[in-house]
Design an enzyme around this catalytic site. Sequence first.
Site, PDB file in Angstrom:
ATOM      1  N   TYR A 121      35.590  55.043  -7.963  1.00 10.08           N
ATOM      2  CA  TYR A 121      35.255  53.946  -8.666  1.00 10.08           C
ATOM      3  C   TYR A 121      34.470  53.966  -9.984  1.00 10.08           C
ATOM      4  O   TYR A 121      34.906  53.232 -11.126  1.00 10.08           O
ATOM      5  CB  TYR A 121      34.722  53.051  -7.932  1.00 10.08           C
ATOM      6  CG  TYR A 121      35.635  52.231  -7.253  1.00 10.08           C
ATOM      7  CD1 TYR A 121      36.871  50.989  -7.389  1.00 10.08           C
ATOM      8  CD2 TYR A 121      36.122  52.589  -5.434  1.00 10.08           C
ATOM      9  CE1 TYR A 121      37.685  50.674  -6.253  1.00 10.08           C
ATOM     10  CE2 TYR A 121      37.286  51.966  -4.730  1.00 10.08           C
ATOM     11  CZ  TYR A 121      37.475  50.904  -5.382  1.00 10.08           C
ATOM     12  OH  TYR A 121      38.990  50.503  -4.487  1.00 10.08           O
TER      13      TYR A 121
ATOM     14  N   ASP B 102      37.883  66.329  -7.867  1.00  7.14           N
ATOM     15  CA  ASP B 102      38.084  65.740  -6.752  1.00  7.14           C
ATOM     16  C   ASP B 102      38.497  66.669  -5.617  1.00  7.14           C
ATOM     17  O   ASP B 102      39.548  67.502  -5.967  1.00  7.14           O
ATOM     18  CB  ASP B 102      38.655  64.696  -6.918  1.00  7.14           C
ATOM     19  CG  ASP B 102      37.731  63.118  -5.593  1.00  7.14           C
ATOM     20  OD1 ASP B 102      36.867  62.632  -6.415  1.00  7.14           O
ATOM     21  OD2 ASP B 102      38.005  63.700  -4.801  1.00  7.14           O
TER      22      ASP B 102
ATOM     23  N   THR C 189      27.512  58.252  -3.074  1.00  3.19           N
ATOM     24  CA  THR C 189      26.250  58.347  -2.189  1.00  3.19           C
ATOM     25  C   THR C 189      25.915  57.459  -1.285  1.00  3.19           C
ATOM     26  O   THR C 189      25.377  56.302  -0.821  1.00  3.19           O
ATOM     27  CB  THR C 189      25.004  58.175  -3.214  1.00  3.19           C
ATOM     28  OG1 THR C 189      25.147  57.209  -3.895  1.00  3.19           O
ATOM     29  CG2 THR C 189      25.117  59.207  -4.359  1.00  3.19           C
TER      30      THR C 189
ATOM     31  N   GLU D 180      32.518  46.227 -11.362  1.00  2.91           N
ATOM     32  CA  GLU D 180      34.333  46.043 -10.293  1.00  2.91           C
ATOM     33  C   GLU D 180      34.711  44.646 -10.888  1.00  2.91           C
ATOM     34  O   GLU D 180      34.221  44.429 -10.738  1.00  2.91           O
ATOM     35  CB  GLU D 180      34.344  46.019  -9.025  1.00  2.91           C
ATOM     36  CG  GLU D 180      34.406  48.411  -8.615  1.00  2.91           C
ATOM     37  CD  GLU D 180      33.516  48.664  -7.122  1.00  2.91           C
ATOM     38  OE1 GLU D 180      34.674  47.709  -6.571  1.00  2.91           O
ATOM     39  OE2 GLU D 180      33.274  49.341  -6.914  1.00  2.91           O
TER      40      GLU D 180
ATOM     41  N   ASN E 111      19.920  46.551  -9.793  1.00  2.67           N
ATOM     42  CA  ASN E 111      20.776  45.675  -8.861  1.00  2.67           C
ATOM     43  C   ASN E 111      19.979  45.003  -7.696  1.00  2.67           C
ATOM     44  O   ASN E 111      20.338  44.164  -7.322  1.00  2.67           O
ATOM     45  CB  ASN E 111      21.982  47.050  -8.243  1.00  2.67           C
ATOM     46  CG  ASN E 111      22.494  47.630  -8.950  1.00  2.67           C
ATOM     47  OD1 ASN E 111      23.222  46.880  -9.385  1.00  2.67           O
ATOM     48  ND2 ASN E 111      23.291  48.901  -8.660  1.00  2.67           N
TER      49      ASN E 111
ATOM     50  N   CYS F  35      26.948  48.794  -3.984  1.00  3.62           N
ATOM     51  CA  CYS F  35      25.576  49.071  -4.228  1.00  3.62           C
ATOM     52  C   CYS F  35      24.752  48.383  -4.649  1.00  3.62           C
ATOM     53  O   CYS F  35      23.484  49.028  -3.775  1.00  3.62           O
ATOM     54  CB  CYS F  35      26.054  48.899  -6.056  1.00  3.62           C
ATOM     55  SG  CYS F  35      26.752  50.668  -7.063  1.00  3.62           S
TER      56      CYS F  35
ATOM     57  N   ARG G  63      34.531  47.906   0.242  1.00  2.00           N
ATOM     58  CA  ARG G  63      32.968  48.098   0.345  1.00  2.00           C
ATOM     59  C   ARG G  63      32.141  47.038   1.375  1.00  2.00           C
ATOM     60  O   ARG G  63      31.346  46.255  -0.013  1.00  2.00           O
ATOM     61  CB  ARG G  63      32.331  49.446  -0.204  1.00  2.00           C
ATOM     62  CG  ARG G  63      33.101  50.129  -0.031  1.00  2.00           C
ATOM     63  CD  ARG G  63      33.104  51.994  -0.567  1.00  2.00           C
ATOM     64  NE  ARG G  63      33.429  51.410  -2.353  1.00  2.00           N
ATOM     65  CZ  ARG G  63      32.847  52.624  -2.850  1.00  2.00           C
ATOM     66  NH1 ARG G  63      32.405  53.455  -2.854  1.00  2.00           N
ATOM     67  NH2 ARG G  63      33.407  52.253  -4.498  1.00  2.00           N
TER      68      ARG G  63
END
Length: 471
Positions: free
Chosen positions: A15, A37, A94, A168, A227, A279, A349
């Site tokens: 993403y 990838d 991560t 996003e 964030n 995030c 997510r």
Amino acid sequence: MVAPVKKICCIGAGYVGGPTCAVIALKCPQIEVTIVDLNKARIDAWNSPDYQLPIYEPGLLEVVRQARGRNLFFSTDVDAAIEAADLIFVSVNTPTKKSGVGAGYAADLAYVESATRRIADVATRSKIVVEKSTVPCRTAESMRTILEANSKPNCRFDILSNPEFLAEGTAIDDLFAPDRVLIGSLQTPEGVAACEALASVYANWVPRERILTVGLWSSELSKLAANAMLAQRISSINSLSALCENTGANVEELAHAMGRDTRIGPKFLRASVGFGGSCFQKDILNLVYISESVHLPEVAAYWRQVVEMNEYQKHRFAKTVVDTLFNTITNKTIAVLGFAFKADTGDTRESPAIALVRSFLLESAKVTIYDPKVPHEQIWLDLSETLPDWPIEKIQKSVTIAPSALEAAKKSEAIVIATEWKEFREIDWKVIYDTMKKPAFVFDGRLILDAPKLREIGFRVKQIGRPEVLA
Ligand code: UDX
Ligand code: ADP
């Protein structure tokens, strides 16, 4: 003086890496960009002749259509792309650690480390290595140590931190016109020169005054802090939404009134069933972990509360549904509209919808789910993960994935809006009402519905942060 960047490699076609480097390729036709990838299926999708891209993002398709095959390439040949590149973005995942020290809090840096080791193993000439994944402070230092300990003679690596701030659903607009681009480097002549090389790439379309250059550690911490501050606003308004529901105030009026204060501003004050996404929670938990590691328990507790308030909000909403449906939802059908963590993405997510469906299933309800973009396999995967003791057959006995909102709602007792998809505002609610069991309930977890209109049709409506009118 560092030579201009001619070839870029991006490790990680997810993403972050995918859209970011696709836009770099579009805006810098003179630079060859290869996104690599290890996941072959993902790369095949990026390369698919009919552009069935692995992620849904408004505007992304047009960008890839224009640049793919011109100066944008997708490949599984990680080594070749590393070797050819002047500058390498590390955009691997991560996730929060699942086991070991810091489990549930700290970031799992295994993917960053393995990508870094690969760079050290393969590179035979100097490179700029850019940390793009969200990572805790001082990861760049670890990357530098790995690279220096494993590099070959005449091969120097300059490490930069260049956190990505795209959201996003609006990634392409965010990348085309970012509020700022942040680049962190060591304040050595080489570090500053590497920073300038990357700044020159962005300067192809981003005004120079929006390109901020800072120290490495400030750059890394800024991403976590930004964030955390955004998520903190949501938890703040969500805490007030509970107060509104119990005192008769309207949370939207509250947000509007507060937001008119230019010091507060109107953004990120939308009360909701809770924030999700890859995030916010992860970054705050990282901040908590770092604070604890440096013995600042009060700082850790402060930020942990932002996540706890988010958990509370999801739990509170699920409980409202049960309480309202006469204290039991056993064998009742709840239609959950939306499964993505926000509108205009297929990403699930940390989606609050997962927590809601989990609660409903644990109360022995039947659940129908409709989301316009989330692949069905992803929904099954998420539900299996959140209910590890439930075999998939058991989950599938209680859950149906519907092809439309109308199908999901048929014969259900209640509808729960979990994602703010535009189409949910526009559906014919009269038609939906006619197909449902009565009394028909709607729980609006995103404040997107016209409640008076729905009440006129006959629905009993509950909205986050609105007083308890149930007629
Ligand atoms: C976020 C940051 O915005 C971005 O800068 C960073 O790079 C990555 O993390 P993202 O998670 O993609 O982006 O989406 P965002 O728009 O921030 O929404 C996160 C969550 O908060 C979503 O679940 C959204 O529905 C929720 N949200 C957002 C609210 O509940 N209320 C709001 O007012 C805003
Ligand atoms: P994000 O949202 O941060 O972009 P994603 O999970 O969507 O995270 O994407 C990260 C991508 O990085 C995945 O597609 C994963 O396969 C890839 N990846 C992880 N480690 C490596 C590695 N060592 N080499 C190449 N790709 C990797």
